[in-house]
Scaffold this motif. Structure first.
Motif, PDB file in Angstrom:
ATOM      1  N   GLY A 128       0.830  -1.197   0.000  1.00 33.56           N
ATOM      2  CA  GLY A 128       0.000   0.000   0.000  1.00 33.56           C
ATOM      3  C   GLY A 128       0.860   1.242   0.000  1.00 33.56           C
ATOM      4  O   GLY A 128       2.059   1.195  -0.286  1.00 33.56           O
ATOM      5  N   SER A 129       0.252   2.356   0.348  1.00 29.89           N
ATOM      6  CA  SER A 129       0.940   3.640   0.378  1.00 29.89           C
ATOM      7  C   SER A 129       0.619   4.354   1.677  1.00 29.89           C
ATOM      8  O   SER A 129      -0.534   4.332   2.137  1.00 29.89           O
ATOM      9  CB  SER A 129       0.508   4.503  -0.808  1.00 29.89           C
ATOM     10  N   ILE A 130       1.621   4.974   2.276  1.00 33.88           N
ATOM     11  CA  ILE A 130       1.405   5.724   3.513  1.00 33.88           C
ATOM     12  C   ILE A 130       1.120   7.188   3.220  1.00 33.88           C
ATOM     13  O   ILE A 130       0.768   7.933   4.127  1.00 33.88           O
ATOM     14  CB  ILE A 130       2.616   5.603   4.463  1.00 33.88           C
ATOM     15  N   ILE A 131       1.260   7.594   1.972  1.00 32.68           N
ATOM     16  CA  ILE A 131       0.977   8.968   1.570  1.00 32.68           C
ATOM     17  C   ILE A 131      -0.215   8.956   0.624  1.00 32.68           C
ATOM     18  O   ILE A 131      -0.218   8.203  -0.351  1.00 32.68           O
ATOM     19  CB  ILE A 131       2.179   9.610   0.872  1.00 32.68           C
ATOM     20  N   PRO A 132      -1.253   9.747   0.885  1.00 33.64           N
ATOM     21  CA  PRO A 132      -2.386   9.815  -0.051  1.00 33.64           C
ATOM     22  C   PRO A 132      -1.945  10.383  -1.393  1.00 33.64           C
ATOM     23  O   PRO A 132      -1.639  11.567  -1.498  1.00 33.64           O
ATOM     24  CB  PRO A 132      -3.379  10.753   0.658  1.00 33.64           C
ATOM     25  N   GLN A 133      -1.875   9.538  -2.411  1.00 30.86           N
ATOM     26  CA  GLN A 133      -1.384   9.983  -3.714  1.00 30.86           C
ATOM     27  C   GLN A 133      -2.450   9.911  -4.796  1.00 30.86           C
ATOM     28  O   GLN A 133      -2.323  10.552  -5.833  1.00 30.86           O
ATOM     29  CB  GLN A 133      -0.173   9.145  -4.134  1.00 30.86           C
ATOM     30  N   SER A 134      -3.481   9.120  -4.577  1.00 36.56           N
ATOM     31  CA  SER A 134      -4.544   8.984  -5.570  1.00 36.56           C
ATOM     32  C   SER A 134      -5.867   8.791  -4.850  1.00 36.56           C
ATOM     33  O   SER A 134      -5.913   8.582  -3.631  1.00 36.56           O
ATOM     34  CB  SER A 134      -4.256   7.798  -6.509  1.00 36.56           C
ATOM     35  N   GLY A 135      -6.945   8.867  -5.605  1.00 35.32           N
ATOM     36  CA  GLY A 135      -8.268   8.680  -5.033  1.00 35.32           C
ATOM     37  C   GLY A 135      -8.421   7.294  -4.432  1.00 35.32           C
ATOM     38  O   GLY A 135      -7.737   6.343  -4.824  1.00 35.32           O
ATOM     39  N   LEU A 136      -9.341   7.163  -3.489  1.00 33.15           N
ATOM     40  CA  LEU A 136      -9.546   5.901  -2.788  1.00 33.15           C
ATOM     41  C   LEU A 136      -9.816   4.755  -3.754  1.00 33.15           C
ATOM     42  O   LEU A 136      -9.300   3.647  -3.584  1.00 33.15           O
ATOM     43  CB  LEU A 136     -10.710   6.065  -1.804  1.00 33.15           C
ATOM     44  N   TYR A 137     -10.612   5.001  -4.788  1.00 34.41           N
ATOM     45  CA  TYR A 137     -10.921   3.965  -5.773  1.00 34.41           C
ATOM     46  C   TYR A 137      -9.646   3.444  -6.435  1.00 34.41           C
ATOM     47  O   TYR A 137      -9.373   2.237  -6.455  1.00 34.41           O
ATOM     48  CB  TYR A 137     -11.884   4.535  -6.818  1.00 34.41           C
ATOM     49  N   ASP A 138      -8.844   4.358  -6.974  1.00 29.31           N
ATOM     50  CA  ASP A 138      -7.606   3.960  -7.662  1.00 29.31           C
ATOM     51  C   ASP A 138      -6.597   3.360  -6.692  1.00 29.31           C
ATOM     52  O   ASP A 138      -5.862   2.429  -7.040  1.00 29.31           O
ATOM     53  CB  ASP A 138      -6.982   5.156  -8.375  1.00 29.31           C
ATOM     54  N   ALA A 139      -6.558   3.892  -5.452  1.00 30.58           N
ATOM     55  CA  ALA A 139      -5.588   3.397  -4.472  1.00 30.58           C
ATOM     56  C   ALA A 139      -5.865   1.942  -4.109  1.00 30.58           C
ATOM     57  O   ALA A 139      -4.936   1.137  -3.982  1.00 30.58           O
ATOM     58  CB  ALA A 139      -5.621   4.268  -3.217  1.00 30.58           C
ATOM     59  N   VAL A 140      -7.138   1.582  -3.930  1.00 34.34           N
ATOM     60  CA  VAL A 140      -7.488   0.195  -3.616  1.00 34.34           C
ATOM     61  C   VAL A 140      -7.145  -0.714  -4.781  1.00 34.34           C
ATOM     62  O   VAL A 140      -6.546  -1.790  -4.605  1.00 34.34           O
ATOM     63  CB  VAL A 140      -8.991   0.084  -3.255  1.00 34.34           C
ATOM     64  N   SER A 141      -7.506  -0.306  -5.982  1.00 33.26           N
ATOM     65  CA  SER A 141      -7.246  -1.134  -7.164  1.00 33.26           C
ATOM     66  C   SER A 141      -5.747  -1.358  -7.365  1.00 33.26           C
ATOM     67  O   SER A 141      -5.291  -2.498  -7.547  1.00 33.26           O
ATOM     68  CB  SER A 141      -7.849  -0.461  -8.398  1.00 33.26           C
ATOM     69  N   THR A 142      -4.969  -0.297  -7.300  1.00 33.63           N
ATOM     70  CA  THR A 142      -3.518  -0.390  -7.515  1.00 33.63           C
ATOM     71  C   THR A 142      -2.839  -1.203  -6.420  1.00 33.63           C
ATOM     72  O   THR A 142      -1.984  -2.057  -6.699  1.00 33.63           O
ATOM     73  CB  THR A 142      -2.906   1.013  -7.587  1.00 33.63           C
ATOM     74  N   SER A 143      -3.224  -0.960  -5.160  1.00 36.03           N
ATOM     75  CA  SER A 143      -2.592  -1.675  -4.047  1.00 36.03           C
ATOM     76  C   SER A 143      -2.909  -3.166  -4.112  1.00 36.03           C
ATOM     77  O   SER A 143      -2.053  -4.003  -3.793  1.00 36.03           O
ATOM     78  CB  SER A 143      -3.073  -1.100  -2.709  1.00 36.03           C
ATOM     79  N   ALA A 144      -4.126  -3.503  -4.507  1.00 36.01           N
ATOM     80  CA  ALA A 144      -4.503  -4.917  -4.610  1.00 36.01           C
ATOM     81  C   ALA A 144      -3.653  -5.628  -5.655  1.00 36.01           C
ATOM     82  O   ALA A 144      -3.124  -6.733  -5.418  1.00 36.01           O
ATOM     83  CB  ALA A 144      -5.985  -5.034  -4.948  1.00 36.01           C
ATOM     84  N   VAL A 145      -3.495  -5.012  -6.814  1.00 29.62           N
ATOM     85  CA  VAL A 145      -2.691  -5.615  -7.881  1.00 29.62           C
ATOM     86  C   VAL A 145      -1.231  -5.729  -7.449  1.00 29.62           C
ATOM     87  O   VAL A 145      -0.582  -6.769  -7.666  1.00 29.62           O
ATOM     88  CB  VAL A 145      -2.819  -4.786  -9.175  1.00 29.62           C
ATOM     89  N   ASN A 146      -0.703  -4.692  -6.814  1.00 28.27           N
ATOM     90  CA  ASN A 146       0.684  -4.745  -6.360  1.00 28.27           C
ATOM     91  C   ASN A 146       0.886  -5.816  -5.293  1.00 28.27           C
ATOM     92  O   ASN A 146       1.928  -6.496  -5.262  1.00 28.27           O
ATOM     93  CB  ASN A 146       1.110  -3.384  -5.820  1.00 28.27           C
ATOM     94  N   ALA A 147      -0.083  -5.976  -4.394  1.00 26.43           N
ATOM     95  CA  ALA A 147       0.020  -7.025  -3.368  1.00 26.43           C
ATOM     96  C   ALA A 147       0.036  -8.405  -3.999  1.00 26.43           C
ATOM     97  O   ALA A 147       0.721  -9.320  -3.518  1.00 26.43           O
ATOM     98  CB  ALA A 147      -1.139  -6.903  -2.380  1.00 26.43           C
ATOM     99  N   ALA A 148      -0.704  -8.564  -5.073  1.00 27.20           N
ATOM    100  CA  ALA A 148      -0.781  -9.875  -5.736  1.00 27.20           C
ATOM    101  C   ALA A 148       0.439 -10.181  -6.596  1.00 27.20           C
ATOM    102  O   ALA A 148       0.900 -11.328  -6.641  1.00 27.20           O
ATOM    103  CB  ALA A 148      -2.042  -9.945  -6.600  1.00 27.20           C
TER     104      ALA A 148
END
Length: 277
Positions: A153-173
């Motif tokens: 995930g990210s500790i700094i708010p860099q994108s909207g919640l929608y994009d942040a969840v989608s991007t973090s999920a893919v990166n975690a996988a």
């Protein structure tokens, strides 16, 4: 235009009453402010006096005045730091409804499945809540039968919640260096957990930390380590153990949190998953 692009990142950090993100943006050279030290000191001091939010009153630069030149400009921001109970502009993560939580969990799953299968994720439609466009710091955790399978995930708010969840999920996988990338056969067994982080607060006393509510971040030199709130509860740690384990996560000695040169921050998170009863 270049000044506005930089300045508005700084304005967003102040709007979120987020001196931690402001410090990070300054360190990375993404924003500039000749008064950055006093700004952060004022925010921390106001927080100790009971402030819990902020409001941007105005932003302009010297090119906005009638005879101002626009090839070189200086930006100015006016903001109010607000006591508890005052109307604030920053996202309150405690206001996500159960339906909104379910939406984000489905988004995390669909994002991972689309990425693993090399398919395009269906575009967001008009049913996406407006608040999901507000910037937020997010972690997505993947597990299999209760065992960690990926967490990024990210500790700094860099994108909207929608994009942040989608991007973090893919990166975690696909990009957690501790694990091999998720493949299609793994998908049915994955469970998803989303943690939407609050702003980070500088710890003054260990008594401020509440086990089960707060996560920790330590920074010392170029090393840092973060543990989410649920980790301390899962292992039944007390506050001192939690602090020591956060130091270990940062590859520091266990007592580094006592070092005056170390900064310890705490934060809360709205945590929800797809295996809640």
């Amino acid at each position: 235009d270049q000044a506005r692009e930089k300045d508005l990142k700084l304005v967003e950090a102040i709007r979120g009453f987020d001196y931690f993100s402001l410090a990070s943006l300054l360190d990375y050279g993404e924003v500039e402010a000749c008064g950055s030290g006093p700004v952060m000191a004022a925010m921390i001091a106001a927080e100790r006096l009971g402030a819990e939010g902020s409001r941007i009153l105005d932003y302009r630069n010297s090119g906005d005045v009638e005879f101002g030149t626009r090839d070189q400009v200086v930006g100015y921001t006016s903001a109010a730091l607000l006591e508890a109970g005052a109307e604030r502009e920053n996202l309150d993560v405690s206001e996500l409804s159960l339906d909104e939580q379910d939406f984000l969990l489905r988004l995390a799953r669909n994002s991972v499945e689309s990425a693993v299968k090399k398919q395009d994720l269906a575009p967001a439609d008009e049913h996406v809540p407006e608040k999901f466009q507000q910037k937020a710091a997010v972690f997505v955790t993947l597990t299999v039968n209760g065992n960690l399978r990926g967490c990024i995930g990210s500790i700094i708010p860099q994108s909207g919640l929608y994009d942040a969840v989608s991007t973090s999920a893919v990166n975690a996988a696909l990009h957690d260096p501790r694990f091999s990338p998720v493949v299609e056969i793994d998908l049915p067994g994955l469970s998803y957990e989303v943690s939407v982080l609050s702003r980070f607060r500088l710890m003054a006393e260990t008594e401020e930390i509440i086990i089960g509510k707060h996560g920790l971040l330590i920074q010392s030199g170029h090393r840092s380590g973060l543990l989410l709130p649920q980790v301390a509860s899962e292992y039944s740690w007390d506050t001192e153990t939690f602090l020591k384990q956060t130091c270990i996560k940062a590859s520091l000695s266990p007592d580094s949190w006592k070092d005056p040169s170390s900064d310890v921050f705490y934060f809360s998170a709205m945590v929800f998953n797809d295996h809640q009863s």
